[in-house]
Design a protein around this motif. Sequence first.
Motif, PDB file in Angstrom:
ATOM      1  N   ASN A  50      -4.529   7.281   2.249  1.00 51.12           N
ATOM      2  CA  ASN A  50      -5.223   6.983   3.503  1.00 51.12           C
ATOM      3  C   ASN A  50      -6.724   7.233   3.378  1.00 51.12           C
ATOM      4  O   ASN A  50      -7.548   6.419   3.816  1.00 51.12           O
ATOM      5  N   GLU A  51      -7.113   8.347   2.753  1.00 47.78           N
ATOM      6  CA  GLU A  51      -8.536   8.642   2.555  1.00 47.78           C
ATOM      7  C   GLU A  51      -9.194   7.573   1.685  1.00 47.78           C
ATOM      8  O   GLU A  51     -10.315   7.123   1.971  1.00 47.78           O
ATOM      9  N   PHE A  52      -8.487   7.171   0.636  1.00 45.80           N
ATOM     10  CA  PHE A  52      -9.046   6.164  -0.257  1.00 45.80           C
ATOM     11  C   PHE A  52      -9.195   4.819   0.431  1.00 45.80           C
ATOM     12  O   PHE A  52     -10.217   4.138   0.282  1.00 45.80           O
ATOM     13  N   GLN A  53      -8.191   4.393   1.211  1.00 43.59           N
ATOM     14  CA  GLN A  53      -8.256   3.113   1.904  1.00 43.59           C
ATOM     15  C   GLN A  53      -9.452   3.070   2.847  1.00 43.59           C
ATOM     16  O   GLN A  53     -10.178   2.077   2.916  1.00 43.59           O
ATOM     17  N   LYS A  89       0.835  -1.202   0.000  1.00 39.91           N
ATOM     18  CA  LYS A  89       0.000   0.000   0.000  1.00 39.91           C
ATOM     19  C   LYS A  89       0.869   1.251   0.000  1.00 39.91           C
ATOM     20  O   LYS A  89       1.968   1.261   0.566  1.00 39.91           O
ATOM     21  N   PRO A  90       0.383   2.341  -0.598  1.00 43.51           N
ATOM     22  CA  PRO A  90       1.173   3.573  -0.633  1.00 43.51           C
ATOM     23  C   PRO A  90       1.332   4.173   0.755  1.00 43.51           C
ATOM     24  O   PRO A  90       0.581   3.855   1.692  1.00 43.51           O
ATOM     25  N   ASP A  91       2.308   5.058   0.889  1.00 39.07           N
ATOM     26  CA  ASP A  91       2.396   5.870   2.092  1.00 39.07           C
ATOM     27  C   ASP A  91       1.057   6.584   2.270  1.00 39.07           C
ATOM     28  O   ASP A  91       0.443   7.026   1.293  1.00 39.07           O
ATOM     29  N   ARG A  92       0.611   6.718   3.490  1.00 37.58           N
ATOM     30  CA  ARG A  92      -0.737   7.233   3.729  1.00 37.58           C
ATOM     31  C   ARG A  92      -0.947   8.648   3.202  1.00 37.58           C
ATOM     32  O   ARG A  92      -2.064   9.027   2.856  1.00 37.58           O
ATOM     33  N   THR A  93       0.117   9.429   3.135  1.00 35.18           N
ATOM     34  CA  THR A  93      -0.009  10.809   2.654  1.00 35.18           C
ATOM     35  C   THR A  93       0.149  10.932   1.144  1.00 35.18           C
ATOM     36  O   THR A  93       0.002  12.036   0.595  1.00 35.18           O
TER      37      THR A  93
END
Length: 322
Positions: free
Chosen positions: A310-313, A286-290
Motif C-alpha cells: 500500500n505504501e509503495f502504490q 496487486k498484492p494485499d495492501r499489508t
Amino acid sequence: MFEQLDFGIFHGASKAERDEFCRRLVSELRHYGFVKLINHGVPLEDVNKAFETSRNFFQLPLSEKLKSPHPPTANPHRGFSPIGLENISTISNYGSASTMPLLKDMKESYDIGSDNDPIYKNIWPPAGLYDSFQTNFTSFFASCYEVELVILDAISIGLGLPTQTLRLLHQTQANELRLTHYPSVSRDAFVDSTRIAAHTDFGTITLLFQDNVGGLEMESPPNSGKFIPINSGGQGECILNVGDCLEMWTGLRSARHRVHLPDPSIHPKGSDDAIMERFSIAYFAKPDRTAILRPLQQTVEYGQQYLTANEFQHMRIQGTYA
C-alpha cells in the motif's frame, strides 16, 4: 521475435512437463519482463464481450461519460478519466538509467476495482446510462482474478518456491481493471505527445488484452531507452507483464513499456495520416495492501527499507493526476 507460450500446458501436462513449462515462463519473464500467452484461462467470449462493452462506453458523448468521473486526485483510482486528467509521463523515468522526455498522453480511460474492496468503492455509470457495463465488468474482473492466481502459482513453481507462495500474498483483491481508449489522431500529434508514455506497472503482474491496431512497445535491452514494437496477437492473446512488486520480491525485471506510433507498414508515412483509434484492457494484479515488499529468495537484493504494498502504490501513483 517474441513467440507465444501456451499456458494450457500448465493444466494438461504431466508434473514434469508442467514444471518445465513454469521454468520456461520464468526464464522469459527474467529476460524480457513480459511474455505473450495463449490459452491463459480467460474465455475468449468474455474478452470479446469486455471489448464490445468498452467500445460502446467510449463512443458515448463526453457529457455522458463524465457522469461517472474519476476524482481529480489519484485515489480512489476509479471511474472515467478524460484526455489530460492523468499523465503517465511524470513517472516515465522511475527505476531506469535512461531518461525519457515528458510527453502528453493521448488517451481516455476507466478504472474499476473489486466490488468487495473495503476501502475504495467503484464508480459506475448511473442507472439508465449503460446498465450492462457494471454487470459485464464485474464478471470479467472475477475471471481475471481466478486466472491471476493460477499464473502466480506457475511463477512460484518456476522460481523454485512453494506453489502458493505468491497466491497467498494476493487474497484481498486489491486489483484494478483499466479500460483504455486511444482516439484517432494525426501522425503529427506524436511530436510532443504519445498514446501512453513509457512506464513500469506498479503491481505484481499485469494481464494486458489489446486489439490489432498496434503501438505497444517494450524497452529492450533494459535501461537502454530503446523500444521494440510488440505485434498484437489479437484479443485472444494476453501479454503478461512483470510489475514493480514482483521485481522487488523475486528480481524478475519489471517491464518498461509504452504505446506509441503503430508499425509504419500498417500506417504509411505522411503528415496527414490519421492513426486509427486503439482499445486495450489491462488487469493489474496487486498484492494485499499489508504485504511487505521483502525479497522472497536470498539471492535477491533490493535495498534495506521494505515498504508495504500500500505504501509503495501510493508513492508510485503520486503525481500522475494533477
